[in-house]
Design a protein around this motif. Sequence first.
Motif, mmCIF file in Angstrom:
data_model
loop_
_atom_site.group_PDB
_atom_site.id
_atom_site.type_symbol
_atom_site.label_atom_id
_atom_site.label_comp_id
_atom_site.label_asym_id
_atom_site.label_seq_id
_atom_site.Cartn_x
_atom_site.Cartn_y
_atom_site.Cartn_z
ATOM 1 N N ARG A 67 -20.211 49.734 37.317
ATOM 2 C CA ARG A 67 -20.679 48.870 36.230
ATOM 3 C C ARG A 67 -19.940 49.173 34.927
ATOM 4 O O ARG A 67 -19.546 48.258 34.204
ATOM 5 N N VAL A 68 -19.752 50.457 34.641
ATOM 6 C CA VAL A 68 -19.033 50.842 33.422
ATOM 7 C C VAL A 68 -17.588 50.365 33.499
ATOM 8 O O VAL A 68 -17.046 49.814 32.537
ATOM 9 N N CYS A 71 -17.296 46.672 32.814
ATOM 10 C CA CYS A 71 -17.439 46.348 31.388
ATOM 11 C C CYS A 71 -16.170 46.685 30.618
ATOM 12 O O CYS A 71 -15.740 45.910 29.757
ATOM 13 N N ARG A 75 -13.804 44.012 28.908
ATOM 14 C CA ARG A 75 -13.916 44.185 27.458
ATOM 15 C C ARG A 75 -15.120 43.440 26.895
ATOM 16 O O ARG A 75 -15.035 42.713 25.899
ATOM 17 N N GLU A 76 -16.251 43.615 27.551
ATOM 18 C CA GLU A 76 -17.487 43.015 27.067
ATOM 19 C C GLU A 76 -18.655 43.956 27.352
ATOM 20 O O GLU A 76 -18.546 44.867 28.171
ATOM 21 N N LYS A 77 -19.744 43.724 26.648
ATOM 22 C CA LYS A 77 -20.921 44.567 26.804
ATOM 23 C C LYS A 77 -21.593 44.276 28.142
ATOM 24 O O LYS A 77 -21.448 43.200 28.716
ATOM 25 N N TYR A 78 -22.373 45.264 28.605
ATOM 26 C CA TYR A 78 -23.094 45.109 29.862
ATOM 27 C C TYR A 78 -24.200 44.086 29.693
ATOM 28 O O TYR A 78 -24.956 44.111 28.731
ATOM 29 N N LYS A 79 -24.284 43.169 30.650
ATOM 30 C CA LYS A 79 -25.337 42.163 30.663
ATOM 31 C C LYS A 79 -26.155 42.369 31.924
ATOM 32 O O LYS A 79 -25.625 42.347 33.030
ATOM 33 N N ASP A 80 -27.435 42.577 31.749
ATOM 34 C CA ASP A 80 -28.322 42.784 32.881
ATOM 35 C C ASP A 80 -28.769 41.417 33.401
ATOM 36 O O ASP A 80 -29.572 40.741 32.777
#
Length: 87
Positions: A67-68, A71, A75-80
């Motif tokens: 997952r890391v 991301c 180049r984007e934030k983690y979206k759950d």
Amino acid sequence: MYSSGQYRGKAKTSNKADKPLKALLHNGAMSAIQHSQDLKAYYTRKTAEGKNEMLVINNVCKKLIHRVYACVQRREKYKDFYSPVVV
């Protein structure tokens, strides 16, 4: 009598391993199992199947690393995308 291919000693972490990083990943996996619904469900399902707890925790570590990496690569934030299960 021991046969070939069987090791009866205690499992140890390799001297080549990054032990502080391994400890951080383990702590992160334990926290994720407690707080993430999908990883908690994965952990309970696999342990109910009879899998070794440390094997399942290592698999959770691997899922966190994937997952890391995704991301960082995107180049984007983690979206759950998983919605919490309401019972």
